[in-house]
Each structure stands twice: as structure tokens, then as C-alpha cells.
Scaffold this active site. Sequence first.
Site, PDB file in Angstrom:
ATOM      1  CB  CYS A   1      -0.958  -0.014   1.180  1.00  0.00           C
ATOM      2  SG  CYS A   1      -0.193  -0.344   2.790  1.00  0.00           S
ATOM      3  CE1 TYR A   2       2.434   4.295   4.908  1.00  0.00           C
ATOM      4  CE2 TYR A   2       3.152   2.136   5.663  1.00  0.00           C
ATOM      5  CZ  TYR A   2       2.611   3.377   5.935  1.00  0.00           C
ATOM      6  OH  TYR A   2       2.230   3.709   7.217  1.00  0.00           O
TER       7      TYR A   2
END
Length: 344
Positions: free
Chosen positions: A146-147
Site C-alpha cells: 500500500c505504501y
Amino acid sequence: MTVRVAVAGASGYAGGELLRLLASHPGAEVGALTAHSSAGRRLGSVQPQLAEFAERLLLDTSADSLRGHDVVFLALPHGQSGSLAAELDPGTLVVDCGADFRLRDPAAWERFYGSPHAGTWPYGLPELPGARAELKETSRIAVPGCYPTAATLALFPAHAAALVEPEAVIVAASGTSGAGRSPAPHLLGSEVMGSMSPYGVGGGHRHTPELVQNLSLAAGEHVTVSFTPTLAPMPRGILATCSARLRPGVACREDEVREVFEAAYADEPFVRLLPPGQWPSTAAVLGSNSAQVQIAVDPDARRLICVSAVDNLTKGTAGGAVQSMNIALGLPERLGLPTNGVAP
């Protein structure tokens, strides 16, 4: 075209988000749902928001449970996908939402995850140059973290166009769902509410080598990354603030930099470069497969600042997985994926 889909890890946050999206996907028929500790329970007892699947029984996560499907999504803890995927038919499209197959460098995997490297699959971030071509030719997909989704979308056009030096500083805030559903004291409401805190400081977060990999591929040279994640008092969303120094000879003109980003995202259905003066927010992308991006040039520091916002469970995980599935199967890329957020 209708494909039969199985979801392993359906009791977790990523698995639940996959099912929310698949319920509205006209090309997907949901088959087996599996779990580990929740096996034997009704899905509705652990995912009450998924009314359509509430009476489905969660099966044990095994190759036998997952066979016979056209597509298998693996929403499992890191390190658990490799052995299971090896037992599945080569002709089945397997989409791994974990980290097992993201990294190209076995040494980087072993350093950050502490287990043998399972291999490398085509990377499910379609917006990266060349990614769609790889996804169209594969039956195995590694969904980004996600990051890395948020920060890569913020920065890669600048590195690909050689506007900035081969370095990046990334500070990103994530909602608590990014840590998964397993209980932990530091994720209790009383610990999180009204507070922000950093973690994985000093290059220790597992997404660091993935960020290095993505930006280095875009730049065509090794990019060093200083990444500091922070935990924000919200359930979901990521706001990534990224910067890199402009190369010597690159003018500090924001309009020229903006032209590069406009060209990079002109035909992207899920990335929106916001108008000048408007900044990304996690609320605006809640529940959507959209990413918001904005840029600014700091002329005194000679740094480019790029800010992005994504929903970590949608574009940052499950939405990216469904988007990649659509491409691999030759379906319309936007099929079953919301572009509008939920507000207020």
C-alpha cells in the site's frame, strides 16, 4: 465473460475488501472463501458488512479448497503465499496481495522478511511503464504494497523524466487497517485515538526495498530512499508526502514539471493530478480505486514535493488486485472498480 474466483484469507481486511469489490464485478462469480483461524464459521460473523456473502462458510485455506477456479486471490500474511501458490495449476490466474513475490532481489527479501525468497512475479501496478504489457502475458501477479502504491504514483514520473536526483525522502501516514486484522496493543482504539506515531524508522520498514525497486526501475539507475511511515488515527487511507532534489540544470518552474505529470497520467483511469492549489486528502478517495496526486516546487531548497492519497485497502491492495486481474484476463480495466470516494 464470467470467471469463477476464490479468495484465500477472506476473513481479513484485504480479503473483505476484495469481496466488496467482486460483489459488484459483472465478470466475476465468487466461489470458495477460505480462512485459517476462522475456518468453519460463516463469513457474516467476521465480515458483517458483506451481506451478500454472509451465509457462506469459510473453508480451510488449502490448495484443495482453491482448485477449480479461474482466478485465486491470496490475501494471506507475508510468507504464506509461496508454498500455496506452488500447488495451484499453472493455468490459474493467481493474484497475491501479500509481499511474497514483489521483490526481484532475493537478498533484499531475506534481509527484510527473514525467510527464503519464493520468486518474482509481474508487478501489479499498471501505471508503471511497461507494467500493463507484462500483466497481459501472465498467470501470476504480485500486488504492490500500500505504501509503495501511494509513493510510487507520487514520484515515478519525475524519476522517469530525469527531473530529480536519484534519491527520495518519503513520509507517509497510514490508517490502522494497514497493519492487518490481528489484534495488537498498539492498535487498540485507546492507543490510537488522538495520537500519531512513527514506526519502522531509519530504513527498517519492509516496504523500503520495494520503493527502491520501483523508483530505480523508473529512473534507470539506483535510487536511494529514506522512508518513514507513521500511524494515523483513522481506519483506512494513506497520505504520502514525497520529495527529491531537482537535478542541476532543471529549472525550478512548476508549470514545466506539471507538464511531465500531466503527460504521465493523461490516459490513466485511476490517477488524478489535481488542479494547482488543490491538495490530496484521504477522505476524498475513501472506498475508491482512485489516487490523487499533486506537486509543488520549492525553489529555495530546489526540491520537488509530490503528495498522493489512496485508500490503502482499495487502490493500495484489493482494488489494485482487481484492476490487474482485469488486465490479465483481457477485461475492461475499470470493470467493477469505483472511481468515486465516499463522503462525508
